[in-house]
Write an enzyme that holds these catalytic residues in place. Sequence first.
Site, PDB file in Angstrom:
ATOM      1  N   ASP A 187       7.667   3.163  -1.445  1.00  0.00           N
ATOM      2  CA  ASP A 187       6.448   2.699  -2.340  1.00  0.00           C
ATOM      3  C   ASP A 187       6.699   5.117  -2.317  1.00  0.00           C
ATOM      4  O   ASP A 187       5.877   4.882  -1.893  1.00  0.00           O
ATOM      5  CB  ASP A 187       5.693   1.992  -1.293  1.00  0.00           C
ATOM      6  CG  ASP A 187       4.383   1.898  -2.263  1.00  0.00           C
ATOM      7  OD1 ASP A 187       4.461   3.126  -3.201  1.00  0.00           O
ATOM      8  OD2 ASP A 187       3.697   1.034  -1.454  1.00  0.00           O
TER       9      ASP A 187
ATOM     10  N   LYS B 247       0.208   5.211 -11.060  1.00  0.00           N
ATOM     11  CA  LYS B 247      -0.745   6.118 -10.755  1.00  0.00           C
ATOM     12  C   LYS B 247       0.451   7.494 -11.699  1.00  0.00           C
ATOM     13  O   LYS B 247       0.349   7.185 -12.630  1.00  0.00           O
ATOM     14  CB  LYS B 247      -0.444   6.912  -9.072  1.00  0.00           C
ATOM     15  CG  LYS B 247      -1.065   5.617  -8.560  1.00  0.00           C
ATOM     16  CD  LYS B 247      -1.398   6.334  -7.705  1.00  0.00           C
ATOM     17  CE  LYS B 247      -2.744   5.390  -6.711  1.00  0.00           C
ATOM     18  NZ  LYS B 247      -2.294   4.533  -5.306  1.00  0.00           N
TER      19      LYS B 247
ATOM     20  N   TYR C  99       0.066   1.160   2.426  1.00  0.00           N
ATOM     21  CA  TYR C  99      -0.646   0.066   1.331  1.00  0.00           C
ATOM     22  C   TYR C  99       0.558  -0.130   0.355  1.00  0.00           C
ATOM     23  O   TYR C  99       0.996   0.932   0.146  1.00  0.00           O
ATOM     24  CB  TYR C  99      -2.142   0.699   0.372  1.00  0.00           C
ATOM     25  CG  TYR C  99      -2.664  -0.436  -0.243  1.00  0.00           C
ATOM     26  CD1 TYR C  99      -3.240  -1.260   0.081  1.00  0.00           C
ATOM     27  CD2 TYR C  99      -2.737   1.088  -1.711  1.00  0.00           C
ATOM     28  CE1 TYR C  99      -4.038  -1.848  -1.092  1.00  0.00           C
ATOM     29  CE2 TYR C  99      -3.415  -0.310  -2.443  1.00  0.00           C
ATOM     30  CZ  TYR C  99      -4.128  -1.862  -2.012  1.00  0.00           C
ATOM     31  OH  TYR C  99      -4.419  -2.422  -2.600  1.00  0.00           O
TER      32      TYR C  99
HETATM   33  C1  LIG Z   1      -1.827   3.073  -5.435  1.00  0.00           C
HETATM   34  C2  LIG Z   1      -1.274   2.546  -4.239  1.00  0.00           C
HETATM   35  C3  LIG Z   1      -0.353   1.414  -5.042  1.00  0.00           C
HETATM   36  C4  LIG Z   1      -0.627   0.025  -5.822  1.00  0.00           C
HETATM   37  O1  LIG Z   1      -0.872   0.894  -7.437  1.00  0.00           O
HETATM   38  P1  LIG Z   1      -2.591  -0.437  -7.917  1.00  0.00           P
HETATM   39  O2  LIG Z   1      -1.886   0.618  -9.360  1.00  0.00           O
HETATM   40  O3  LIG Z   1      -3.659  -0.083  -7.291  1.00  0.00           O
HETATM   41  O4  LIG Z   1      -1.713  -1.860  -7.658  1.00  0.00           O
HETATM   42  C5  LIG Z   1       0.518   0.969  -3.903  1.00  0.00           C
HETATM   43  N1  LIG Z   1       1.062   1.649  -3.363  1.00  0.00           N
HETATM   44  C6  LIG Z   1       0.945   3.344  -2.874  1.00  0.00           C
HETATM   45  C7  LIG Z   1       1.507   3.552  -1.563  1.00  0.00           C
HETATM   46  C8  LIG Z   1      -0.227   3.488  -3.230  1.00  0.00           C
HETATM   47  O5  LIG Z   1      -0.717   4.978  -3.537  1.00  0.00           O
END
Ligand SMILES: *Cc1c(COP(=O)(O)O)cnc(C)c1O
Length: 428
Positions: free
Chosen positions: A239, A267, A144
Amino acid sequence: MNYTRSSALFTQAEQVIPGGVNSPVRAFKAVGGTPIFIKEAKGAYLIDEDHNQYIDYINSWGPMILGHAFKPVVDAVVEKTKKGTSFGTPTEIETQIAELAISMVPHIDMIRFVNSGTEACMSAVRLARGFTGKDKIVKFAGCYHGHSDSFLIQAGSGAVTFGSPNSPGVTQGTAKDTLLARYNSIEHVEQIIASNKNEIACIIIEPVAGNMGCIPPLKGFLNQLRDLCDANNILLIFDEVMTGFRLAKGGAQELYNIKADIVCFGKVIGGGLPVGAFAANKDIMSYLAPLGPVYQAGTLSGNPLAMAAGLAMLQELNKDTKIYKRLEEKTEFLHNGIAKVLNEMNIMHTINRVGSMISVHFSEDDVVDFESATKGNNETFKKFFHGLLNEGVYIAPSAFETWFVSDALTYQDLDHTIKAVKKVASTL
Ligand SMILES: *Cc1c(COP(=O)(O)O)cnc(C)c1O
């Protein structure tokens, strides 16, 4: 447990907010039941609107690595707030957090702050496309990267070349530029590169997958990706929205000793406020506006409250030299405790863990990619989730989410959790 007020609040919310929530997984659709409305949180605990207390393993889906209402972060935000919440001009604190982040994370010279992980990932991909002059991207099934169009692509069949969108509203035009690979399968990535010669701008990956439960990279996989990228003039994007500042000061790049070309954050970097960021070397970052041609902007990007929370969080993580070891030990303790209980009860399971990320898959086989992750028994998970909740242990309401261990958790909390698992396991 009594959920009277949560239920009433949810009914009310459903009238004015689609599904009663501002982010879908909060709605408990995967596990059934009514979402719980949280009133406040402190340290390792959540307290809901009916005054039930829970040991928290969601931690706001990652940011609260030091626990809730962590004093240095709260103080920093409160102090900043008194001086105005946003100016839309440069501020000193932006440079301070940028310098600190760059000093903690390997291989980056410059960083741009945004408001979410989604923004970080979509901007990183735009930058990669602008820098390489190529259009296509490779992502992995089950990873994701936020909800921007290019990432909402699901696997077709077998040897996928062109993905198809898995949300209405994502056009075929967008979907055709996202190529889908199997996590941990270097052969599949090789095939995709071979059939899209000189068309791929970047490969984006969660270096430890956390959005299909926790799935570590197989030994050598990230190295092989690095080599493939180098050989084919493709940028490697880590990511690290979930893993950044969580697995180590320098995230997965440090943990696995691998250089990514662009790194995305979110995060933890915001300390619980809405912050994302992406970073790279000077060469790549110079392609961004206003230095370069790739456009990216944000009215509230780098706003003082978000930066104050993020800076206080990073300062704490930077100065506490034992934090990552402590987190790992706590997570290992939890892992061993849960495994022992489930083994004694003969419940099929696989536990994956890296640092303070852990997940329990109700499946006998190794969980190494999206396909193996979906083989877990979801009925068992549902019972497990509700059982734990009833024992005051709050894990994410989906089998495809990682549990996060925070430093606020004590060994007593972990013991309580293991006892709760034991109680629940006897009902599975
Ligand atoms: C949570 C998450 C996102 C998206 O971040 P948001 O602040 O919810 O837009 C993207 N990549 C990873 C790996 C994530 O865990």
